[in-house]
Scaffold this active site. Structure first.
Site, mmCIF file in Angstrom:
data_model
loop_
_atom_site.group_PDB
_atom_site.id
_atom_site.type_symbol
_atom_site.label_atom_id
_atom_site.label_comp_id
_atom_site.label_asym_id
_atom_site.label_seq_id
_atom_site.Cartn_x
_atom_site.Cartn_y
_atom_site.Cartn_z
ATOM 1 N N TYR A 180 -16.632 -35.074 6.260
ATOM 2 C CA TYR A 180 -15.570 -35.546 6.734
ATOM 3 C C TYR A 180 -16.608 -35.281 7.997
ATOM 4 C CZ TYR A 180 -12.239 -36.618 4.459
ATOM 5 O OH TYR A 180 -10.766 -36.922 3.947
ATOM 6 N N ASP A 650 11.167 -41.657 -20.980
ATOM 7 C CA ASP A 650 10.456 -42.164 -21.627
ATOM 8 C C ASP A 650 11.357 -43.993 -22.977
ATOM 9 O OD1 ASP A 650 7.910 -42.082 -20.812
ATOM 10 O OD2 ASP A 650 8.050 -40.275 -22.977
HETATM 11 P P1 ADP Z 1 10.119 -38.235 -22.644
HETATM 12 O O1 ADP Z 1 9.066 -37.868 -21.745
HETATM 13 O O2 ADP Z 1 11.410 -38.993 -21.788
HETATM 14 O O3 ADP Z 1 11.986 -36.790 -22.205
HETATM 15 P P2 ADP Z 1 10.141 -37.333 -25.612
HETATM 16 O O4 ADP Z 1 8.953 -38.245 -26.332
HETATM 17 O O5 ADP Z 1 8.834 -36.530 -24.634
HETATM 18 O O6 ADP Z 1 10.726 -38.428 -24.408
HETATM 19 O O7 ADP Z 1 11.447 -36.123 -26.040
HETATM 20 C C1 ADP Z 1 12.240 -37.371 -26.697
HETATM 21 C C2 ADP Z 1 12.642 -36.357 -27.345
HETATM 22 O O8 ADP Z 1 13.844 -36.919 -28.249
HETATM 23 C C3 ADP Z 1 11.649 -35.565 -28.003
HETATM 24 O O9 ADP Z 1 11.226 -34.676 -28.803
HETATM 25 C C4 ADP Z 1 12.682 -36.775 -30.068
HETATM 26 O O10 ADP Z 1 12.580 -36.060 -31.097
HETATM 27 C C5 ADP Z 1 13.867 -36.262 -29.174
HETATM 28 N N1 ADP Z 1 15.224 -37.670 -30.513
HETATM 29 C C6 ADP Z 1 14.425 -38.600 -30.758
HETATM 30 N N2 ADP Z 1 15.244 -39.385 -30.992
HETATM 31 C C7 ADP Z 1 16.546 -38.365 -31.300
HETATM 32 C C8 ADP Z 1 18.103 -38.260 -31.621
HETATM 33 N N3 ADP Z 1 18.075 -39.778 -32.270
HETATM 34 N N4 ADP Z 1 18.413 -37.235 -31.969
HETATM 35 C C9 ADP Z 1 17.993 -36.307 -30.758
HETATM 36 N N5 ADP Z 1 16.930 -36.477 -30.596
HETATM 37 C C10 ADP Z 1 16.357 -37.452 -30.385
#
Ligand code: ADP
Ligand code: SF4
Length: 694
Positions: A180, A650
């Site tokens: 700046y 997500d």
């Molecule tokens: P976010 O950023 O939205 O939290 P992630 O992908 O980092 O998403 O985390 C999602 C988590 O959900 C993962 O650790 C995955 O193992 C878990 N997961 C996905 N499906 C199931 C399920 N049916 N039952 C229990 N855990 C699950």
């Protein structure tokens, strides 16, 4: 809990000219994306930090005149009386908690493009600052300041300082850093003048000296005058009489300001990401200042550890612990240290998503603190949350960032929460990503939440528990939150970003495959059109494992979006250091197991690259199976007494971790509000003129 006596020094008052900071926690000026058009959002954001114990709270850059106009990037202004009331809202809010308020008066000189005001930018010698830098490009070169310009700038600064005093500020800044105007005078590359303002360092410092004097004259004894100065370039430059020009500048100005606020020269080094730089990285550049002046010195370094802070004070590096990002990630950091709750600090992870908000021109977002910027708009407080009107049994499926944040916030609201995670560890995507080069600090997202969750008696957590509809019906909670994350796909894009199907081959991988421990065989091509960190970081990861790896992207740079987080130059440097061949402006169109075909996005020209494996870092798609299955059995779900099924993070819309945390938090705050939902207040400018006290 009681304060640890080791940290008592951090809570000593510090005299800054005519005012006294109640402690050593100093929130230095930082970009927040909150212009004078969002005065209530801004005041509440800053008030929360004062409430959390920061002894000084500053504004971000506050333009003194329309000739310092960074639009469309956000900045505050102190151009006339109309601006006073908008700032007063903040100073009143900050004072309510016993903190001091500082204003970073600012003239951008040749580094602004005056896109809105259309005035010629001002400069010592007509030389633009980073005018060809992506994101800052403009087509207007600066004019060389003449005598009348000098008079004008000094008057603008003085007038703005008087208005600042009327607005209630206690500390008024002169800014001579980061490209700046003041800083341009200090550097001979930008200052070619042959008059009293150019040449030897005594002359180059003259303009800054006059700015300080003009500010002092304007505010008298009512406010302290601070000098914010960058020292990186100056320190690298040998001085005539002293070790470096930085030493000479500080010596020449030693008695003038009431406070030195010292920093680096450019955003990527000043506000460097943890991926490439650790805590306290400024010290080797600014460590000498206190030896040359008796005035208090504040500096930053992404300080989150009270031990590091105490060490900075004890070793005579700093008097005040500056914080921008640590104050965003945890506005209550000082209070937590004071009250002996150090393990409750939500430590900044150094991801620089906050900086990206400024580049996007929107109010600040923070990965660690979903309430940042939402204090007024959504009424979210980082520490206090209203208990739910009715305690419910809530099942959160998925222990990634969204699920953890959601469970934590639901728990804080008094609900009975069951968090189930299919995998063997909590963290979701973070479980893998924190093991990638430079990303271990991001583990704080997980550590903070697990640390809090582990001591909550109303939250139960289960690992190795994949749940489907049957398990959910059996548990029969009142509500379900599905935070099952997203999966990387093998989808490709055409140059116009039109999806063109999946690339299927046994040796085409996604980041999820690598997360599961699969290592691509032979020369590997990373094809990245996600454009954030993942493509670059996986390239570093594979190179580090001895895989011959090259990188291609349709964008103009590797990890192109990281320009927003200050990481881009360092990503390129890291890839170059690993001798990775980077191909930009190409899309991947075919792969037969031995050769990848890359096509230039503009000319269509094809080139072939020998490789045995490909990793596509492209689109992510929500893991939506569970929600779909629950919807299919809606009758049974209702019969089980389940009132609602929400998606978070997500699983709702794949994004960066910052979005997952915010989403998880929002769902937890709002899931029982019914049809009317939560208020989203809209801020508006204050335009009433206020009579200045001066
Ligand atoms: P976010 O950023 O939205 O939290 P992630 O992908 O980092 O998403 O985390 C999602 C988590 O959900 C993962 O650790 C995955 O193992 C878990 N997961 C996905 N499906 C199931 C399920 N049916 N039952 C229990 N855990 C699950
Ligand atoms: Fe720290 Fe990231 Fe939050 Fe910025 S966005 S304050 S770098 S955690």
């Amino acid at each position: 809990m009681t304060q640890d006596s080791r940290y008592a020094v951090l809570f000593e008052p510090v005299k800054i000219g005519p005012v006294t900071a109640p402690n050593r926690f100093y929130q230095v000026p930082h970009a927040s994306g909150m212009t004078n058009a969002l005065p209530r959002v801004r005041a509440a954001f800053r008030e929360t930090k004062a409430e959390g114990g920061w002894g000084v709270i500053c504004t971000g850059a506050c333009s003194i005149d329309p000739s310092s106009d960074d639009a469309p990037l956000p900045f505050a202004s102190m151009w006339d009386e109309h601006d006073v009331r908008a700032h007063a809202l903040m100073t009143e809010a900050v004072h309510r908690h016993g903190a001091l308020a500082g204003v970073e008066l600012w003239h951008g000189g040749a580094s602004v493009m005056n896109r809105a005001s259309r005035l010629p930018p001002l400069s010592p010698s007509g030389i633009p600052w980073m005018a060809t830098h992506v994101g800052f490009m403009g087509n207007l070169r600066p004019k060389t300041m003449d005598r009348s310009d000098f008079r004008a700038v000094l008057k603008w600064q003085a007038d703005a300082a008087r208005r600042a005093r009327s607005a209630g500020f206690d500390i008024v800044y002169v800014y001579a850093g980061m490209g700046y105007l003041g800083y341009e005078f200090l550097l001979p590359e930008y200052n070619h003048r042959v008059d009293a303002y150019g040449g030897p360092i005594e002359n180059r410092v003259r303009f800054v000296r006059e700015m300080i004097e003009a500010t002092r004259d304007a505010v008298g004894k009512d406010c302290a005058v601070a000098l914010r100065i960058s020292l990186e370039e100056l320190r690298a430059r040998p001085g005539r009489n002293q070790e470096s020009e930085a030493h000479e500048v500080i010596s020449l100005l030693a008695d003038l300001p009431d406070l030195f606020d010292v920093k680096m020269d450019s955003s990527p080094t000043d506000c460097s990401a943890s991926r490439f730089t650790g805590e306290g990285s400024h010290e080797p550049v600014i460590d000498f200042v206190k030896r040359l002046t008796n005035k208090p010195v504040v500096g930053v370094g992404r300080f989150t550890s009270p031990d590091t802070m105490v060490s900075q004070i004890r070793r005579g590096i700093l008097d005040l612990i500056g914080g921008a990002r640590p104050s965003i990630a945890d506005p209550f950091l000082p209070r937590k240290i004071k009250e002996g709750r150090v393990d409750e600090i939500r430590e900044c992870i150094g991801c620089n998503i906050c900086i990206s908000s400024w580049h996007d021109g929107v109010p600040v977002r923070c990965t660690q603190n979903p309430t940042a910027g939402e204090e007024w708009r959504r009424g979210w407080h980082p520490e206090h949350i209203e208990r739910a009107a009715r305690e419910e049994r809530i099942l959160v499926v998925g222990g990634g960032p969204a699920g953890l944040e959601c469970a934590l916030t639901l728990g804080r609201r008094g609900h009975h929460v069951t968090l189930v995670e299919a995998g063997g560890a909590f963290g979701g995507r973070l479980a893998f990503e924190t093991r990638l080069p430079g990303l271990s600090t991001w583990g704080r997202v997980l550590d903070y939440r697990l640390g809090r969750l582990n001591i909550m008696s109303n939250v139960e957590m289960f690992l190795g528990s994949p749940v489907g509809v049957d398990e959910i019906l059996e548990l029969a909670p009142d509500r379900v939150v599905v935070a099952t994350g997203a999966a990387w796909t093998r989808m490709l894009y055409a140059p116009m970003e039109i999806p063109v199907g999946h690339l299927d081959h046994p040796r085409v991988f996604t980041p999820d495959d690598l997360a599961q421990g699969r290592l691509p065989e032979g020369p590997t091509l990373i094809f990245d059109f996600d454009n954030y960190y993942m493509g670059g970081v996986l390239t570093e990861h594979l190179a580090g494992q001895g895989v011959a790896v090259s990188y291609a992207t349709p964008a103009g740079h590797a990890s192109a979006w990281t320009i927003m987080t200050n990481e881009l130059p360092l990503v390129h440097r890291a890839l170059a250091q690993r001798r990775v061949c980077v191909t930009t402006l190409h899309v991947l169109t075919a792969f037969d197991g031995d050769t990848a075909v890359l096509k230039h996005v503009f000319t269509g020209e094809e080139r072939r690259l020998a490789c045995r494996s490909i990793v596509i870092v492209g689109l992510r798609s929500p893991r939506g199976e569970l929600v779909a299955a629950l919807e299919e059995r809606a009758g049974e779900v209702a019969a089980a007494g389940i009132r609602s099924i929400e998606r978070a993070g997500d699983a709702l819309a794949p994004g960066a971790i910052v979005h997952a945390i915010h989403s998880g938090h929002r769902v937890a705050r709002e899931l029982d509000l019914g049809e009317t939902g939560a208020p989203y207040r809209r801020d508006f400018p204050i335009v009433e003129p206020v009579i200045s006290r001066s």
